[in-house]
Design an enzyme around this catalytic site. Sequence first.
Site, PDB file in Angstrom:
ATOM      1  N   THR A  52       0.823  -1.206   0.000  1.00  0.00           N
ATOM      2  CA  THR A  52       0.000   0.000   0.000  1.00  0.00           C
ATOM      3  C   THR A  52       0.861   1.262   0.000  1.00  0.00           C
ATOM      4  OG1 THR A  52      -1.445   1.310   1.437  1.00  0.00           O
ATOM      5  CG2 THR A  52      -0.154  -0.368   2.521  1.00  0.00           C
ATOM      6  N   ASP A  53       0.299   2.346  -0.515  1.00  0.00           N
ATOM      7  CA  ASP A  53       1.024   3.627  -0.463  1.00  0.00           C
ATOM      8  C   ASP A  53       1.157   4.134   0.979  1.00  0.00           C
ATOM      9  OD1 ASP A  53      -1.630   4.350  -0.013  1.00  0.00           O
ATOM     10  OD2 ASP A  53      -1.680   5.942  -1.522  1.00  0.00           O
ATOM     11  N   GLU A  54       0.376   3.542   1.898  1.00  0.00           N
ATOM     12  CA  GLU A  54       0.418   4.024   3.284  1.00  0.00           C
ATOM     13  C   GLU A  54       1.776   3.766   3.943  1.00  0.00           C
ATOM     14  OE1 GLU A  54      -3.119   3.577   5.635  1.00  0.00           O
ATOM     15  OE2 GLU A  54      -4.369   3.330   3.855  1.00  0.00           O
ATOM     16  N   TYR A  85      -1.483  -0.431  11.172  1.00  0.00           N
ATOM     17  CA  TYR A  85      -1.724  -1.082   9.881  1.00  0.00           C
ATOM     18  C   TYR A  85      -0.565  -0.832   8.924  1.00  0.00           C
ATOM     19  CZ  TYR A  85      -3.333  -1.393   5.030  1.00  0.00           C
ATOM     20  OH  TYR A  85      -3.407  -1.665   3.689  1.00  0.00           O
ATOM     21  N   LYS A 120       2.304  -3.410   7.263  1.00  0.00           N
ATOM     22  CA  LYS A 120       2.497  -3.601   5.818  1.00  0.00           C
ATOM     23  C   LYS A 120       3.943  -3.282   5.428  1.00  0.00           C
ATOM     24  CE  LYS A 120      -0.227  -4.496   3.078  1.00  0.00           C
ATOM     25  NZ  LYS A 120      -0.699  -5.831   2.574  1.00  0.00           N
TER      26      LYS A 120
END
Length: 339
Positions: free
Chosen positions: A125-127, A153, A157
């Site tokens: 994810t870009d997060e 979260y 990741k």
Amino acid sequence: MTILVTGGAGFIGSNFIFHMLGKYPQYRIICLDKLTYAGNLSTLSPVMDNPNFRFVKLDICDREGVYQLFEEEHPDMVVNFAAESHVDRSIENPEVFLQTNILGTQVLMDACRKYGITRYHQVSTDEVYGDLPLDRPDLLFTEETPIHTSSPYSASKAAADLLVMAYHRTYGLPVTISRCSNNYGPYHFPEKLIPLMIANALADKPLPVYGEGLNVRDWLYVEDHCKAIDLILHKGRVGEVYNIGGHNEMRNIDIVKLICKALDKPESLITYVTDRKGHDMRYAIDPTKIHTELGWLPETMFADGIQKTIRWYLDNKTWWQTIISGEYQNYYEKMYGNR
Ligand code: NAD
Ligand code: TYD
């Protein structure tokens, strides 16, 4: 070609399975999913009778079960969508995020080493890049942007991504990683922003916007994400990270207002609630690498995609109303009851 898709009963994984079975009728797709609160077997009913498809209820952390499945199916490729995916839940209870997102990834890659595969693909994810300031629209996440996470979260990741690259360097595992921006489209679980607002608006319930609603997300139609992963599997370079995003930055409040308008509901339903802890301000992807190397471009523009999505939720009320009437109700009361 046999592809093991983990987390395929969730939002993006199910859309990916539909895409792959439709495009490659000669491929065998095995879906492994634990069916957590976010996994929904009914989503996969259109492909359950397809002789090239098999569903297996399994936890990616269950080493013995995963090894047994590899012995039975000998997958050529693994695409790992399985994850705890909701930031708000990770703030409430981080542990299961570390368990599934990090240790589950390790189990899958150990199986890949033991039995041999041609590709392990990690759906990230870009997060993992943290956030960008609102007053610097020139800044975008590239694959070189340092990892800088905000929530349990995104930290889980990012940890998984580091482990994937370590397995590549240490053991020579043929891996790729994709880091996509926020997805929207059919089968999106109704606790995430867009489906939650559609469901609440249709029921004339308050639309809970965190803080002032000024946070920006970079939205991509789920089918475009699936096509990008398909390209990476077939043409991507091993050991590489690919960012995926369509240059579609929107403020949360503008999305909620757009949904009100499309459903002919009053903006007075919008209710500003206490902000999320550690709330990332802005995400924005620079997709230059996947465009120049693999020729990927998004095909569905937001104006069309959001109308298609709203139509889908109107036409598939049973799918999301069944979810809302279950365990999810307790979650909703806990998260929004005192907010
Ligand atoms: P989702 O929550 O809708 O689905 C996750 C699926 O994984 C569910 O079917 C669930 O049952 C399954 N699962 C959870 N724990 C498992 C376990 N231990 N073993 C086996 N299966 C398990 O999530 P999503 O939105 O479809 O996201 C899929 C992947 O894409 C995730 O890895 C997420 O980090 C990533 N991602 C999501 C977005 C987005 O906007 N939704 C954007 C970028 C990346
Ligand atoms: P979400 O769908 O949870 O995705 P993510 O946090 O992974 O980007 O949330 C998207 C944005 O919408 C995020 O800025 C938080 C905000 N949001 C609300 O304002 N209200 C809500 O009820 C939810 C679920 C999210």
